[in-house]
Scaffold this active site. Structure first.
Site, PDB file in Angstrom:
ATOM      1  N   SER A  15       0.858  -1.183   0.000  1.00 26.69           N
ATOM      2  CA  SER A  15       0.000   0.000   0.000  1.00 26.69           C
ATOM      3  C   SER A  15       0.898   1.238   0.000  1.00 26.69           C
ATOM      4  O   SER A  15       2.097   1.154   0.293  1.00 26.69           O
ATOM      5  CB  SER A  15      -0.919  -0.003   1.223  1.00 26.69           C
ATOM      6  OG  SER A  15      -0.169   0.228   2.394  1.00 26.69           O
ATOM      7  N   GLY A  16       0.313   2.374  -0.335  1.00 31.04           N
ATOM      8  CA  GLY A  16       1.085   3.613  -0.432  1.00 31.04           C
ATOM      9  C   GLY A  16       1.919   3.928   0.797  1.00 31.04           C
ATOM     10  O   GLY A  16       3.127   4.167   0.692  1.00 31.04           O
ATOM     11  N   ASP A  21       3.875   3.467  -3.435  1.00 30.88           N
ATOM     12  CA  ASP A  21       4.099   4.553  -4.397  1.00 30.88           C
ATOM     13  C   ASP A  21       5.541   4.533  -4.905  1.00 30.88           C
ATOM     14  O   ASP A  21       5.792   4.735  -6.090  1.00 30.88           O
ATOM     15  CB  ASP A  21       3.801   5.922  -3.765  1.00 30.88           C
ATOM     16  CG  ASP A  21       2.338   6.060  -3.360  1.00 30.88           C
ATOM     17  OD1 ASP A  21       1.478   5.491  -4.062  1.00 30.88           O
ATOM     18  OD2 ASP A  21       2.073   6.719  -2.352  1.00 30.88           O
ATOM     19  N   HIS A  48      -1.959  11.633   0.820  1.00 29.97           N
ATOM     20  CA  HIS A  48      -0.848  11.157  -0.016  1.00 29.97           C
ATOM     21  C   HIS A  48      -0.750  11.949  -1.320  1.00 29.97           C
ATOM     22  O   HIS A  48      -0.200  11.470  -2.299  1.00 29.97           O
ATOM     23  CB  HIS A  48      -1.002   9.661  -0.284  1.00 29.97           C
ATOM     24  CG  HIS A  48      -2.239   9.314  -1.061  1.00 29.97           C
ATOM     25  ND1 HIS A  48      -3.489   9.343  -0.504  1.00 29.97           N
ATOM     26  CD2 HIS A  48      -2.412   8.944  -2.340  1.00 29.97           C
ATOM     27  CE1 HIS A  48      -4.376   9.006  -1.424  1.00 29.97           C
ATOM     28  NE2 HIS A  48      -3.748   8.754  -2.546  1.00 29.97           N
TER      29      HIS A  48
END
Length: 90
Positions: A15-16, A21, A48
């Site tokens: 996940s981010g 990312d 984010h």
């Protein structure tokens, strides 16, 4: 997702907040992506936002097609399918 669609080539990422990312950014820089579809909710606060902007910049720098809406995602997918299969009827 892999169990539901075994014919798809899916690479799960974190996940981010856990580095997802950055994983996507590295894949862009290494030329491992043909396109990026990254949906966001424009009506919700985005903690984010900086990460999303960084992915946008990388997509522009590396000339990678990137979609953030359903209609632009459809255009990218259609283009990729036409490139691979020629004329398509969707």
């Amino acid at each position: 997702m892999k169990k539901a669609f075994p014919e798809l080539d899916i690479t799960p990422l974190f996940s981010g907040p856990l580095g997802g990312d950055q994983q996507i950014g590295a894949m862009i820089a290494e030329g491992k992506l043909d396109g990026l579809i990254f949906f966001v909710d424009p009506l919700s606060p985005m903690p984010h936002d900086v990460d999303v902007k960084a992915l946008n910049r990388l997509a522009v720098v590396y000339d990678l097609p990137m979609a953030q809406s359903r209609s632009s995602a459809n255009m990218i997918i259609r283009g990729m399918m036409m490139e691979k299969y020629g004329t398509i009827d969707l």
